[in-house]
Motif scaffolding. Structure first.
Motif, PDB file in Angstrom:
ATOM      1  N   ASN A  70      16.179   3.849 -12.474  1.00  0.00           N
ATOM      2  CA  ASN A  70      16.650   5.204 -12.679  1.00  0.00           C
ATOM      3  C   ASN A  70      16.810   5.454 -14.167  1.00  0.00           C
ATOM      4  N   ASN A  71      16.201   6.516 -14.646  1.00  0.00           N
ATOM      5  CA  ASN A  71      16.332   6.919 -16.040  1.00  0.00           C
ATOM      6  C   ASN A  71      16.629   8.411 -16.023  1.00  0.00           C
ATOM      7  N   THR A  72      17.900   8.750 -16.022  1.00  0.00           N
ATOM      8  CA  THR A  72      18.330  10.131 -15.875  1.00  0.00           C
ATOM      9  C   THR A  72      19.118  10.561 -17.102  1.00  0.00           C
ATOM     10  N   ARG A  73      18.792  11.708 -17.628  1.00  0.00           N
ATOM     11  CA  ARG A  73      19.557  12.266 -18.753  1.00  0.00           C
ATOM     12  C   ARG A  73      20.439  13.368 -18.193  1.00  0.00           C
ATOM     13  N   THR A 132      14.875  13.151 -13.715  1.00  0.00           N
ATOM     14  CA  THR A 132      15.102  11.846 -13.121  1.00  0.00           C
ATOM     15  C   THR A 132      13.776  11.159 -12.868  1.00  0.00           C
ATOM     16  N   THR A 167      12.774   7.899 -10.731  1.00  0.00           N
ATOM     17  CA  THR A 167      13.252   6.821  -9.880  1.00  0.00           C
ATOM     18  C   THR A 167      12.066   6.101  -9.259  1.00  0.00           C
TER      19      THR A 167
END
Length: 101
Positions: A31-34, A95, A97
């Protein structure tokens, strides 16, 4: 912690040893969410995540489910620098994912 675990996901993906069963592989996530939050909101979010995980972290061995398996959860909270191009322009939000390609 960063140095010790930075390459763990890549090592896991590149490992040639027999891996987990397909059911477990489907449950793996990246997960790489700002997000845009205040410092107080980030503190509350961190506390909520810790509270959510706590029952699993402190569960005694004899209370663990028979088919339970150790799972490593890596979580980094990295505030952006003020005026960062991505934050200022709104680019790069969203996002991502799933297992990295």
């Amino acid at each position: 912690m960063f140095a010790r675990n930075a390459e763990l996901p890549l090592r896991r993906l590149m490992d040639t040893a027999p891996g987990p069963e397909p059911e477990w592989i489907r449950l793996a996530r990246a997960n790489n969410t700002r997000i845009v939050v205040t410092a107080g909101e980030l503190a509350a979010l961190n506390d909520a995540l810790e509270e959510l995980m706590a029952p699993y972290v402190v569960r005694e061995p004899d209370c663990r489910p028979p088919k339970g398996r150790e799972v490593r959860l890596l979580m980094y909270t990295l505030p952006e620098c003020p005026g960062s191009a991505d934050v200022a322009t709104g680019t790069g939000t969203g996002t991502d994912t799933g297992i990295p390609e």
